[in-house]
Design a protein around this motif. Structure first.
Motif, PDB file in Angstrom:
ATOM      1  N   LEU A  23       0.921   4.150  -2.669  1.00 13.61           N
ATOM      2  CA  LEU A  23       0.543   5.482  -2.199  1.00 13.61           C
ATOM      3  C   LEU A  23       1.607   6.514  -2.568  1.00 13.61           C
ATOM      4  CD1 LEU A  23      -1.680   6.951  -0.595  1.00 13.61           C
ATOM      5  CD2 LEU A  23      -0.327   6.574   1.469  1.00 13.61           C
ATOM      6  N   LEU A  49      -1.844   3.501  -7.485  1.00 11.77           N
ATOM      7  CA  LEU A  49      -2.904   3.100  -6.555  1.00 11.77           C
ATOM      8  C   LEU A  49      -4.273   3.198  -7.215  1.00 11.77           C
ATOM      9  CD1 LEU A  49      -3.651   2.286  -3.628  1.00 11.77           C
ATOM     10  CD2 LEU A  49      -3.825   4.726  -3.108  1.00 11.77           C
ATOM     11  N   TYR A  81       0.832  -1.203   0.000  1.00  8.39           N
ATOM     12  CA  TYR A  81       0.000   0.000   0.000  1.00  8.39           C
ATOM     13  C   TYR A  81       0.867   1.254   0.000  1.00  8.39           C
ATOM     14  CZ  TYR A  81      -3.494   3.423   1.399  1.00  8.39           C
ATOM     15  OH  TYR A  81      -4.302   4.524   1.450  1.00  8.39           O
ATOM     16  N   PRO A  97       0.491   7.774  -6.467  1.00  4.77           N
ATOM     17  CA  PRO A  97      -0.976   7.634  -6.461  1.00  4.77           C
ATOM     18  C   PRO A  97      -1.560   7.127  -7.771  1.00  4.77           C
ATOM     19  CG  PRO A  97      -0.321   9.689  -5.414  1.00  4.77           C
ATOM     20  CD  PRO A  97       0.923   9.113  -6.034  1.00  4.77           C
TER      21      PRO A  97
END
Length: 537
Positions: free
Chosen positions: A292, A298, A288, A295
């Motif tokens: 992150l 993500l 994650y 972005p």
């Protein structure tokens, strides 16, 4: 000359000596259990807690099948990987490690066909050589995006050894001895995934494991052990296999880790680990945090996942949008979380542990707008002419698609590179196929380099454009055909294997007509098509 009584006395002495010897050997063996001591000493060498659960296996076959299902569940497809020779830096393990890895990956993708390993090694060079030669020998001048490299980095023979000898002798009648040995050895395997675009190691996609195997008695390898996620996998190995079988278990485990980390699927569940394990939690957080930090990665991850779940139909461009966040909110609710448009670590954790097949029925899928006027109070029967006319005006026209060469010309030279422009009349999902000079049918868009089938009308699609392949005309002078189909929604997952298959790999479909029939079935005839014939002189 001995009397009968003296012979009897000698016999009794021998029997007594044998009994004493056997008792002595038994006492020696029972007094010192060499194997137990070796196992205990070897465990002290291992890192981590000593009180861990054991799981007896004969290999990771079940885990490989589990990974196959996970790759299907998370929509992983069209991943091509070069597998180089995996050398033995220790010069002590004589085994076909590369072939073991290819077999493991093949077993892992029997149904999903997600990963396609390409063998490359001492007979043809390394990855750099492959990248050069691909321009010469591949119909599409194709370069796989990933490569696996590594080696057997450790072989510590007999890190712990116990020997026990004992015997008894009564001269000149008898001499009896007994011996028992046991030793523990360690094999280590390190593998990493690299990106062929710059030959850099893909961050976080590596495997580093070791196996302890016990030799007992006359070279009998009786047990091997691998520790992962707080679980000690106890592997039984046969007399003649020994260290090679121990290495195979390492390779199978490494293949699960490499593919799981590259595709970001919860591979640990296939190894029996739970989400509560500290190592699992740490890995999920690492995934994650890495996304992150970028972005775009993500958002693209969840765009792809939500589209596969049927609740998002926008582009895979890595940009947040109201449609994406609405899809996230709906899936959060299906997972039992708060219904809010929020991508968080907690949501990512719950998503990875979710049973998506069961959840599929809990989330209302997005339904494409019908191309005909709906019957009911808003229109159709009983509707006023004004309302019906307004609905007819608002209804989108059926999509169409055009395929043209970048330079309008009737024929191409043999071995010439072809550039195509594909343009739908409005935003649509596009799928392109080639019928080559051998009458084989291949899907070349979408592909491993561009997984998004959605093509915007104002931009169109250039093939290959900046994608890392080329379309090269054949050397036989035979006509080839490019066929492109456009649909309202992403239907790749709905197509039969004969029409979806793996990118750049010949399909089982016998003709372009079979591909067309597959699109007609999954779209209820709501699709567009266009063809371009590549005539070679």
């Amino acid at each position: 000359m001995r009397t009968s009584s003296s012979k009897s006395l000698v016999k009794r002495a021998i029997v007594a000596a044998l009994a004493v010897a056997l008792c002595a050997c038994a006492s020696i063996e029972s007094a010192v259990d060499t194997r137990r001591q070796v196992v205990e000493s070897a465990q002290e060498v291992r890192q981590g807690p000593t009180q861990t659960p054991y799981k007896s296996i004969t290999g990771f076959a079940d885990a490989l099948r589990c990974m196959d299902n996970a790759l299907l569940d998370y929509g992983v497809r069209d991943v091509s990987v070069i597998v180089e020779d995996i050398v033995d830096e220790t010069k002590k393990v004589n085994a076909g490690t590369k072939d073991m890895l290819i077999s493991a990956i093949s077993d892992m993708t029997r149904r999903s066909r997600a990963i396609r390993p390409i063998a490359y090694g001492k007979d043809s060079g390394n990855t750099i050589g492959f990248l050069f030669q691909a321009q010469q020998r591949d119909h599409f001048a194709l370069v796989p995006p990933f490569g696996v490299r590594g080696s057997i980095t450790q072989f510590d023979d007999a890190i712990v050894r116990k020997n026990l000898d004992g015997g008894i002798s009564i001269e000149p009648f008898i001499s009896i001895g007994a011996a028992k040995t046991a030793s523990a050895s360690v094999i280590g395997l390190d593998l990493s995934m690299l990106s062929t675009s710059d030959l850099a190691i893909v961050s976080g996609v590596s495997s580093r494991n070791s196996v302890i195997f016990i030799k007992e008695g006359k070279g009998v390898e009786s047990e091997a052990a691998i520790k992962k996620f707080g679980i000690n996998f106890s592997v039984s190995v046969a007399r003649a296999e020994g260290q090679s079988q121990a290495l195979r278990t390492l390779v199978e485990l490494a293949s699960i880790e490499l593919v799981g980390r590259l595709a970001r699927v919860p591979y640990w569940s296939c190894l029996g680990a739970t989400e509560g394990d500290a190592a699992v939690q740490g890995e999920v957080r690492d995934w994650y945090d890495a996304m992150l930090a970028n972005p775009t990665e993500l958002f693209e991850y969840f765009q792809r996942q939500m589209r596969m779940r049927g609740i998002y139909s926008g582009p895979l461009d890595g940009k947040p949008s109201p449609e994406l966040m609405e899809a996230v909110a709906r899936y959060r609710e299906a997972l039992g979380m708060t219904r809010e448009p929020k991508i968080s670590l907690n949501f990512f954790q719950e998503y990875l542990r979710g049973d998506h097949r069961r959840l599929q029925g809990k989330v209302e899928p997005i339904v494409s707008a019908p191309t005909s006027v709906a019957q009911g109070s808003a229109g159709g029967v009983g509707a006023t002419p004004v309302v019906a006319a307004a609905q007819q005006a608002e209804r989108p026209k059926p999509v169409s698609v055009a395929v043209k060469p970048e330079r309008d010309r009737p024929t191409f030279k043999r071995g010439e590179i072809v550039q195509l422009n594909v343009k739908p009349s409005r935003d649509a999902h596009v799928y392109c196929y080639l019928r080559d000079e051998n009458a084989a049918i291949l899907r070349f868009y979408p592909n491993r380099f561009s997984k998004d089938s959605l093509v915007l009308a104002d931009k169109g699609l250039k093939l290959p454009g900046e994608q890392r392949f080329q379309i090269v005309t054949n050397s036989k002078g035979v006509r080839e055909t490019v066929a492109c189909f456009a649909t309202e929604r992403d239907v790749l997952a709905d197509l039969p294997e004969s029409a979806a298959g793996t990118d750049f790999v010949p399909l089982s479909a016998a003709s372009i007509a079979d591909i067309k029939a597959a699109f007609a079935t999954v779209t209820l005839n709501n699709f567009a098509e266009d063809y371009f014939h590549v005539d070679v002189k």
